[in-house]
Design a protein around this motif. Structure first.
Motif, short mmCIF file in Angstrom:
data_model
loop_
_atom_site.label_atom_id
_atom_site.label_comp_id
_atom_site.label_asym_id
_atom_site.label_seq_id
_atom_site.Cartn_x
_atom_site.Cartn_y
_atom_site.Cartn_z
N LEU A 216 39.95 -79.83 32.70
CA LEU A 216 40.90 -80.47 33.60
C LEU A 216 40.66 -80.22 35.07
CD1 LEU A 216 44.15 -79.94 31.49
CD2 LEU A 216 42.60 -81.92 31.56
N THR A 217 39.68 -79.41 35.41
CA THR A 217 39.36 -79.18 36.81
C THR A 217 37.86 -79.35 37.03
OG1 THR A 217 39.10 -76.79 36.42
CG2 THR A 217 41.27 -77.56 37.15
N GLY A 218 37.50 -79.90 38.20
CA GLY A 218 36.10 -80.05 38.55
C GLY A 218 35.43 -81.24 37.88
N ARG A 219 34.11 -81.20 37.93
CA ARG A 219 33.28 -82.26 37.33
C ARG A 219 32.79 -81.75 35.99
NH1 ARG A 219 30.92 -85.73 41.10
NH2 ARG A 219 28.90 -85.62 40.03
N VAL A 220 33.19 -82.45 34.91
CA VAL A 220 32.98 -81.90 33.57
C VAL A 220 32.49 -82.95 32.57
CG1 VAL A 220 33.98 -80.47 31.74
CG2 VAL A 220 35.00 -80.44 34.03
N LEU A 221 31.48 -82.57 31.78
CA LEU A 221 31.13 -83.31 30.58
C LEU A 221 31.95 -82.68 29.46
CD1 LEU A 221 27.24 -83.50 30.98
CD2 LEU A 221 28.87 -85.38 31.22
N CYS A 222 33.04 -83.35 29.08
CA CYS A 222 33.99 -82.79 28.11
C CYS A 222 33.68 -83.38 26.73
CB CYS A 222 35.41 -83.15 28.53
SG CYS A 222 36.70 -82.30 27.61
N ILE A 223 33.13 -82.56 25.84
CA ILE A 223 32.57 -83.04 24.57
C ILE A 223 33.39 -82.51 23.40
CG2 ILE A 223 30.51 -83.05 23.11
CD1 ILE A 223 28.93 -82.54 25.77
N SER A 224 33.85 -83.42 22.54
CA SER A 224 34.67 -83.06 21.38
C SER A 224 33.93 -83.33 20.09
CB SER A 224 35.99 -83.85 21.40
OG SER A 224 36.66 -83.74 20.15
N LYS A 225 33.79 -82.31 19.27
CA LYS A 225 33.17 -82.50 17.96
C LYS A 225 34.13 -83.18 16.99
CE LYS A 225 29.65 -78.84 17.94
NZ LYS A 225 29.15 -77.64 17.25
N THR A 226 35.42 -83.01 17.20
CA THR A 226 36.42 -83.60 16.31
C THR A 226 36.37 -85.12 16.36
OG1 THR A 226 37.89 -81.70 16.52
CG2 THR A 226 38.87 -83.77 15.76
N SER A 227 36.41 -85.68 17.56
CA SER A 227 36.41 -87.14 17.70
C SER A 227 35.01 -87.69 17.93
CB SER A 227 37.33 -87.57 18.84
OG SER A 227 36.86 -87.06 20.07
N ARG A 228 34.02 -86.79 18.07
CA ARG A 228 32.63 -87.18 18.31
C ARG A 228 32.53 -88.08 19.53
NH1 ARG A 228 30.91 -88.93 12.23
NH2 ARG A 228 32.66 -90.33 12.56
N THR A 229 33.12 -87.58 20.61
CA THR A 229 33.12 -88.33 21.87
C THR A 229 32.80 -87.41 23.04
OG1 THR A 229 35.52 -88.00 22.04
CG2 THR A 229 34.75 -90.10 21.10
N LEU A 230 32.35 -88.04 24.11
CA LEU A 230 32.10 -87.35 25.37
C LEU A 230 32.92 -88.04 26.45
CD1 LEU A 230 28.67 -86.34 26.91
CD2 LEU A 230 30.30 -87.67 28.24
N ARG A 231 33.69 -87.25 27.17
CA ARG A 231 34.43 -87.75 28.34
C ARG A 231 33.72 -87.23 29.59
NH1 ARG A 231 40.26 -88.82 28.10
NH2 ARG A 231 41.11 -88.51 26.01
N TRP A 232 33.47 -88.11 30.52
CA TRP A 232 33.00 -87.68 31.83
C TRP A 232 34.23 -87.64 32.73
CZ3 TRP A 232 30.62 -85.08 35.09
CH2 TRP A 232 30.33 -85.47 36.41
#
Length: 277
Positions: free
Chosen positions: A161-177
């Motif tokens: 939730l802070t900064g510049r992040v590649l947020c990767i979830s194994k549960t939903s198999r998705t990547l949020r930039w």
């Protein structure tokens, strides 16, 4: 009771006029039972009224042909289309994973299915085609519906939730930039296998390689963004072709080349990478 003489002739005449038939003298069973009344069918062939005025029974040629209701057609999107595509995969008429968009490949698959079963090859899923497909398949589960990705992204990890992040979830198999808690883009991803798992935790991008080639696995890794040893986020030709039927050697694979190319252009060295369940 026997029918004879003048009385018998009168009885037969009355029976014919009343629309009845008279059983043979033995009643038809050799036991002398009384005559049995046989009802005439209402209506006559061709849809014309019967002489007695009763309603006609229409013949097949007299029934008006009503166009079948269209369930799905080109350009439609949504979960209903995704289910249609998953069912077409079950009967080997569609090989791409469900996308939720009724595109040309889906229309071709529907037309092939229709033609094989003697239905008009329209490429549109009408009610008749849909019922036939449902009868031949089972209700697809979540795995089948999202075989090639496309699941809604999981809620972001608190560390994203802070900064510049590649947020990767194994549960939903998705990547949020994400930038400062705002989601800029999302994409489907694939992970390592049981024996080469993708590591979880908080990392940082330490190297970017636009046209990287793995000398260890002898395979291309375009748009590679390394975050933990040899593990990187990168485009995968295999993922694009086979979906989740395969797996990586620990990297985070992306199947959308345009999306990962755009991501590669935005990500900087030092940006955070969060891999979580």
């Amino acid at each position: 009771m026997r029918v004879s003489g003048y009385a018998g002739i009168v009885a037969v005449a009355l029976a014919v006029l009343c629309g009845c038939t008279v059983q043979p003298p033995d009643g038809g069973d050799g036991k002398g039972h009384a005559p049995v009344r046989v009802e005439r069918p209402q209506g006559t062939p061709g849809g014309r009224s019967a002489p007695d005025g009763t309603a006609a029974v229409p013949t097949p040629s007299a029934v008006e042909t009503v166009p079948p209701h269209i369930v799905h057609t080109r350009g439609d999107t949504g979960t209903g289309v995704r289910e249609l595509q998953a069912r077409l995969r079950q009967v080997a008429w569609l090989y791409d994973g469900p996308t939720g968009t009724y595109d040309d490949l889906t229309a071709q698959a529907v037309a092939g299915f229709q033609g094989r079963r003697g239905l008009p090859r329209t490429g549109e899923t009408d009610a008749v085609t849909w019922r036939r497909l449902v009868a031949m398949t089972h209700r697809p589960g979540k795995w089948e519906l999202y075989l090639m990705g496309g699941q809604p992204a999981a809620a972001p990890d608190a560390r994203c939730l802070t900064g510049r992040v590649l947020c990767i979830s194994k549960t939903s198999r998705t990547l949020r930039w994400m930038i400062d808690g705002r989601t800029v883009s999302t994409m489907s991803v694939r992970f390592g296998t049981q024996y080469t798992p993708t590591r979880e935790g908080v990392f940082h991008v330490y190297w970017k390689s636009r046209d990287h080639y793995s000398t260890l696995y002898h395979s291309p890794m375009p748009y590679a963004m390394f975050f933990s040893g040899g593990q990187a986020v990168h485009y995968s030709y295999d993922f694009a072709a086979r979906g989740y039927a395969g797996g990586s050697h620990g990297c985070v694979n992306v199947r959308d080349e345009a999306a990962v190319a755009d991501l590669f252009a935005q990500v900087r060295r030092g940006d955070k990478v969060v891999v979580s369940w």
